[in-house]
Enzyme design. Structure first.
Site, mmCIF file in Angstrom:
data_model
loop_
_atom_site.group_PDB
_atom_site.id
_atom_site.type_symbol
_atom_site.label_atom_id
_atom_site.label_comp_id
_atom_site.label_asym_id
_atom_site.label_seq_id
_atom_site.Cartn_x
_atom_site.Cartn_y
_atom_site.Cartn_z
ATOM 1 N N GLU A 197 -82.759 4.099 -22.587
ATOM 2 C CA GLU A 197 -82.854 2.666 -22.296
ATOM 3 C C GLU A 197 -81.751 2.155 -21.377
ATOM 4 O OE1 GLU A 197 -83.321 0.205 -25.729
ATOM 5 O OE2 GLU A 197 -85.216 1.125 -26.286
ATOM 6 N N GLU A 382 -89.706 6.018 -28.855
ATOM 7 C CA GLU A 382 -89.231 5.178 -29.972
ATOM 8 C C GLU A 382 -90.237 4.079 -30.246
ATOM 9 O OE1 GLU A 382 -85.406 3.230 -29.922
ATOM 10 O OE2 GLU A 382 -84.422 5.001 -29.089
HETATM 11 C C1 NOJ Z 1 -83.516 1.179 -29.104
HETATM 12 C C2 NOJ Z 1 -82.302 2.061 -29.167
HETATM 13 O O1 NOJ Z 1 -82.522 3.202 -28.385
HETATM 14 C C3 NOJ Z 1 -81.930 2.481 -30.571
HETATM 15 O O2 NOJ Z 1 -80.655 3.029 -30.516
HETATM 16 C C4 NOJ Z 1 -82.015 1.277 -31.492
HETATM 17 O O3 NOJ Z 1 -81.510 1.545 -32.750
HETATM 18 C C5 NOJ Z 1 -83.453 0.844 -31.547
HETATM 19 N N1 NOJ Z 1 -83.846 0.409 -30.230
HETATM 20 C C6 NOJ Z 1 -83.707 -0.320 -32.516
HETATM 21 O O4 NOJ Z 1 -83.043 -1.443 -32.086
#
Ligand code: NOJ
Length: 470
Positions: A197, A382
């Site tokens: 991200e 994710e």
């Molecule tokens: C994106 C991130 O990559 C991760 O580290 C985070 O915990 C999750 N979103 C949830 O917010």
């Protein structure tokens, strides 16, 4: 006035990550099976080093920007830190057995750059290398495929002292780190993700300052974007060079954006947020340049671009990792630079504990949007939700999370059946962990963690996955 609006925008950005105690529930039960996705579909869970490992200064590890950021308790909502996190560093053997018992065959984790290179460059910490060797070998022994992320936000503090992502030298630092990881682990690790991200760590780290390294400047933000895009492509090239049979991706946070009302100005606002949230990091890698037609301030990235950079930004990834948590409803606003803002969904919307709307259709739309790019493959790297889990007599009946997964999977399947080349899905996350500036309160796991005793308790959602993957 302009400053006030800018501050308001920062507050809105922050709100994307804010805990919100509302949590409605709407029970829907669309039946889907693992077989619907095809026999080669990848199923896994995702994690990251800082959020789970702990052992922040053990065995020669160097300090990361997150170690420093969280050493000021006011930076984290519940004043906690990841010093111990969920102690995965010491508990990985049992945790991997637990993962296997839930029938997952793929595990996404990240390497901690300062654990491997405490100063960011130069001297290698062999004990850090040993840890990841043991972790990778243990995965493979158990028949679990490792999927590694090179950078999941824990920059070595020594590099931040030299400007971090705002310093173009990061391309050399990151290359050295990537060379090390690929040479030491590439014989066994085949699935790689370069960055996690980039929109997240550049915006939150250098624009809003909500995350490490706590900077808030448009120029630093713009510089960090360009340097992250250069590293994204350079990292891909190094993996391709050094790792045989590699499967190379990178991950993007993405949120389908919709106008609040069908007026031209809100439609424009929606397109602007689409640039910021979805297009900014993928388009340069596809040779499309930075998308600045709707957002002229992004033209200022030019001042960081050197001759030859446009070529260097390109890399043909084997897959693109999509990470989706919410959709964005957009409205025109007076916020400088962006001229757009988010609107909260109506009261009837189901919200997670992060204050994010549960909107399964959003993942369908964003997959369809990404599938229009000339990319080879999509993996959902994710997706998940935090809900206020209650541990009652040794059980967590997290029915909302089970519904969340069922409904999102159904939408992913719909996009796949309509031709989007989605090849895998990683749930965020395996075990409750340290949720950055929110601390330990939001629980995203399929497994509950007692943060005092580090006891792991499988939630009903974990049992649901176990059954689903059987
Ligand atoms: C994106 C991130 O990559 C991760 O580290 C985070 O915990 C999750 N979103 C949830 O917010």
């Amino acid at each position: 006035m302009v400053r006030l609006e800018f501050l308001k925008y920062m507050a809105t950005l922050a709100a994307m990550w804010r805990v919100n105690p509302i949590s409605g529930s709407s029970f829907v039960d669309p039946e889907i099976t693992k077989a619907d996705f095809g026999k080669d579909f990848i199923w896994g869970v995702a994690t990251s080093a800082y959020q789970i490992e702990g052992a922040w200064n053990a065995d020669g590890k160097g300090e990361s920007v997150w170690d420093k950021f969280t050493s000021k308790p006011c930076n984290v909502k519940d004043k906690t830190n990841g010093n111990e996190a969920i102690d995965f560093y010491n508990r990985y053997t049992n945790d991997l057995k637990l993962l296997k018992s839930l029938n997952f065959k793929n595990f996404r984790f990240s390497f901690s750059w300062p654990r491997l290179l405490p100063e960011g460059t130069g001297k290698v910490n062999e004990k850090g290398v040993d840890f990841y060797n043991r972790l990778i070998d243990e995965c493979l022994n158990l028949g679990i495929e490792p999927w590694v992320t090179l950078y999941h936000w824990d920059l070595p503090q020594k590099l931040d002292d030299r400007g971090g992502w705002t310093n173009r030298d990061i391309v050399n630092w990151f290359s050295e780190y990537t060379e090390l990881c690929t040479k030491r682990f590439g014989d066994r690790v085949k699935h790689w993700m370069v960055l996690n991200e980039p929109a997240g760590f550049t915006t939150l780290g250098y624009l809003s300052g909500m995350h490490a390294p706590n900077q808030s400047s448009i120029n630093k933000f713009l510089a960090s974007i360009h340097h992250a895009c250069l590293c994204q492509a350079e990292g891909g090239r190094i993996i391709r060079n050094n790792v045989e049979n590699s499967h190379i991706g990178t991950t993007f946070s993405c949120s389908f954006t919709e106008p609040y009302k069908n007026f031209a100005r809100h439609q424009l606002a929606s397109r602007r947020l689409d640039v910021m949230l979805n297009r900014l990091f993928i388009e340069p890698s596809l040779g499309m340049g930075y998308p600045h037609e709707e957002l002229p301030f992004l033209r200022k990235i030019e001042k960081y671009i050197q001759p030859g950079d446009h070529e260097k930004l390109k890399f043909e990834f084997d897959y693109i990792g999509i990470q989706n948590y919410f959709r964005v409803i957009s409205k025109s606003s007076l916020i400088p630079f962006i001229w757009a803002n988010r609107v909260k969904p109506g009261n009837e919307a189901e919200m997670t504990e992060m204050g994010w709307e549960v909107n399964p259709e959003g993942i369908y739309h964003i997959i369809k949007q990404f599938a229009k790019y000339p990319i080879k493959e999509i993996v959902v790297t994710e997706n998940g939700a935090a809900f206020p889990d209650q541990l009652i007599e040794g059980k967590v009946h997290d029915v909302q999370r089970i519904n969340f997964y069922k409904r999102y999977l159904q939408q992913i399947l719909k996009a796949k059946n309509e031709g989007a080349n989605v090849q895998g899905y990683f749930a965020w996350t395996f075990i409750d962990n340290f949720e950055w500036a929110e601390g330990f309160r939001p629980r995203f796991g399929l497994v509950y963690n007692d943060h005092k005793t580090q006891e792991r308790i499988v939630k009903d959602s974990g049992l649901w996955w176990q059954e689903f993957l059987k």
